[in-house]
Design a protein around this motif. Structure first.
Motif, short mmCIF file in Angstrom:
data_model
loop_
_atom_site.label_atom_id
_atom_site.label_comp_id
_atom_site.label_asym_id
_atom_site.label_seq_id
_atom_site.Cartn_x
_atom_site.Cartn_y
_atom_site.Cartn_z
N SER A 157 32.73 6.32 -7.36
CA SER A 157 32.31 5.77 -6.07
C SER A 157 32.99 6.51 -4.92
CB SER A 157 32.64 4.27 -5.99
OG SER A 157 31.95 3.56 -6.97
N MET A 158 34.27 6.79 -5.07
CA MET A 158 35.00 7.50 -4.03
C MET A 158 34.49 8.93 -3.87
SD MET A 158 38.85 6.07 -4.73
CE MET A 158 39.59 6.61 -3.19
N THR A 159 34.25 9.60 -4.98
CA THR A 159 33.74 10.97 -4.93
C THR A 159 32.36 11.00 -4.29
OG1 THR A 159 35.03 11.59 -6.88
CG2 THR A 159 33.14 12.98 -6.34
N PHE A 160 31.51 10.05 -4.65
CA PHE A 160 30.17 9.97 -4.08
C PHE A 160 30.24 9.76 -2.57
CE2 PHE A 160 26.37 7.00 -3.43
CZ PHE A 160 25.50 8.04 -3.12
N ALA A 161 31.04 8.80 -2.12
CA ALA A 161 31.15 8.53 -0.68
C ALA A 161 31.72 9.73 0.06
CB ALA A 161 32.00 7.28 -0.44
N ASP A 162 32.78 10.33 -0.48
CA ASP A 162 33.40 11.49 0.15
C ASP A 162 32.39 12.63 0.29
OD1 ASP A 162 35.66 13.20 1.08
OD2 ASP A 162 35.34 14.19 -0.84
N PRO B 96 31.00 24.38 8.11
CA PRO B 96 31.88 23.94 7.03
C PRO B 96 32.81 22.81 7.49
CG PRO B 96 31.95 26.33 7.27
CD PRO B 96 31.17 25.79 8.42
N THR B 97 33.09 21.88 6.57
CA THR B 97 33.96 20.75 6.87
C THR B 97 35.00 20.58 5.76
OG1 THR B 97 32.61 19.13 5.70
CG2 THR B 97 32.09 19.51 8.02
N ALA B 98 36.04 19.86 6.11
CA ALA B 98 37.05 19.46 5.12
C ALA B 98 37.47 18.03 5.42
CB ALA B 98 38.27 20.38 5.20
N THR B 99 37.60 17.23 4.37
CA THR B 99 38.05 15.85 4.53
C THR B 99 39.52 15.87 4.92
OG1 THR B 99 36.58 15.24 2.71
CG2 THR B 99 38.24 13.61 3.38
N ILE B 100 39.87 15.19 6.02
CA ILE B 100 41.29 15.10 6.38
C ILE B 100 41.81 13.67 6.29
CG2 ILE B 100 41.28 17.20 7.77
CD1 ILE B 100 41.26 15.42 10.28
N GLU B 101 40.88 12.71 6.20
CA GLU B 101 41.29 11.32 5.98
C GLU B 101 40.13 10.60 5.32
OE1 GLU B 101 43.46 9.03 9.05
OE2 GLU B 101 41.79 7.64 8.86
N PHE B 102 40.44 9.78 4.31
CA PHE B 102 39.40 9.04 3.61
C PHE B 102 40.00 7.76 3.07
CE2 PHE B 102 37.20 7.79 -0.24
CZ PHE B 102 35.87 7.81 0.16
N GLY B 103 39.29 6.67 3.25
CA GLY B 103 39.72 5.38 2.70
C GLY B 103 38.52 4.61 2.20
N PHE C 50 33.90 11.50 12.72
CA PHE C 50 34.37 10.19 12.25
C PHE C 50 33.18 9.44 11.67
CE2 PHE C 50 37.02 11.70 15.64
CZ PHE C 50 38.30 11.32 15.31
N GLU C 51 33.34 8.94 10.43
CA GLU C 51 32.21 8.34 9.72
C GLU C 51 32.59 7.07 8.98
OE1 GLU C 51 29.49 11.52 7.89
OE2 GLU C 51 31.50 12.40 7.81
N THR C 52 31.56 6.26 8.73
CA THR C 52 31.68 5.10 7.85
C THR C 52 30.53 5.16 6.84
OG1 THR C 52 30.40 3.71 9.37
CG2 THR C 52 32.80 3.61 9.55
N THR D 176 32.89 -0.09 0.84
CA THR D 176 32.77 0.52 2.17
C THR D 176 33.81 1.63 2.24
OG1 THR D 176 34.33 -1.03 3.18
CG2 THR D 176 31.99 -1.62 3.27
N ALA D 177 33.51 2.62 3.07
CA ALA D 177 34.42 3.75 3.22
C ALA D 177 34.44 4.19 4.67
CB ALA D 177 33.99 4.92 2.33
N SER D 178 35.53 4.84 5.02
CA SER D 178 35.62 5.46 6.35
C SER D 178 36.45 6.72 6.21
CB SER D 178 36.23 4.51 7.37
OG SER D 178 37.56 4.19 7.01
N GLY D 179 36.24 7.64 7.15
CA GLY D 179 37.00 8.86 7.07
C GLY D 179 36.77 9.77 8.25
N VAL D 180 37.53 10.86 8.21
CA VAL D 180 37.47 11.88 9.26
C VAL D 180 37.31 13.24 8.58
CG1 VAL D 180 38.66 12.90 11.24
CG2 VAL D 180 39.03 10.48 10.68
N TRP D 181 36.36 14.04 9.10
CA TRP D 181 36.12 15.38 8.60
C TRP D 181 36.40 16.37 9.70
CZ3 TRP D 181 34.65 11.23 6.31
CH2 TRP D 181 34.56 11.23 4.93
#
Length: 143
Positions: free
Chosen positions: A56-61, A76-83, A111-113, A125-130
């Motif tokens: 689930s985490m890999t899919f959301a990320d 190109p992007t890189a995940t810098i924060e994910f929860g 910034f995404e959810t 639910t997930a949130s993060g910053v790329w």
């Protein structure tokens, strides 16, 4: 829910780990919203027979990264924060699906959810910053 043929699924050219963990599907829906879909197979389950939390985490990320990449014209992007918050166990009988919402984009950050659903109920639910990577300095893995 089934994989909808009427959506324009994004070809993000998966490779490496994503070939083993997916396949993941992401389609631009409307404005800042994307729809996501993943068929669940036996190797996506944990020993208890439900969808592994890491899947689930890999899919959301990945879905959130694809949305950030697509929204910025394939930068190109890189995940810098994910929860992620788990709400319920995902069942093997159905796919994972849901939506990604781009909350805010700047020159350098996205910034995404996201919400993940399975068998008609919200499971996470997930949130993060790329971070957007400068294409001039980024070396593509296939180079």
């Amino acid at each position: 829910m089934e994989l909808r043929d009427d959506l324009n699924w994004i070809n993000y050219r998966p490779r490496g780990f994503n070939l083993h963990a997916g396949p993941f599907r992401c389609a631009h829906w409307d404005g800042d919203e994307y729809r996501i879909f993943m068929e669940i197979e036996d190797h996506h389950l944990n020993q208890g027979g439900v969808i592994h939390g890491g899947v689930s985490m890999t899919f959301a990320d990945n879905a959130m990264g694809i949305a950030a990449w697509h929204a910025a014209g394939e930068r190109p992007t890189a995940t810098i924060e994910f929860g992620m918050k788990f709400i319920a166990a995902g069942k093997a009988e159905g796919p994972l699906y849901g939506r990604v919402l781009i909350e805010r984009m700047t020159k350098d950050l996205c910034f995404e959810t996201a919400e993940l659903w399975n068998c008609g109920r919200k499971v996470a639910t997930a949130s993060g910053v790329w971070k957007y990577i400068d294409p001039q300095t980024w070396v593509h893995p296939s180079a």
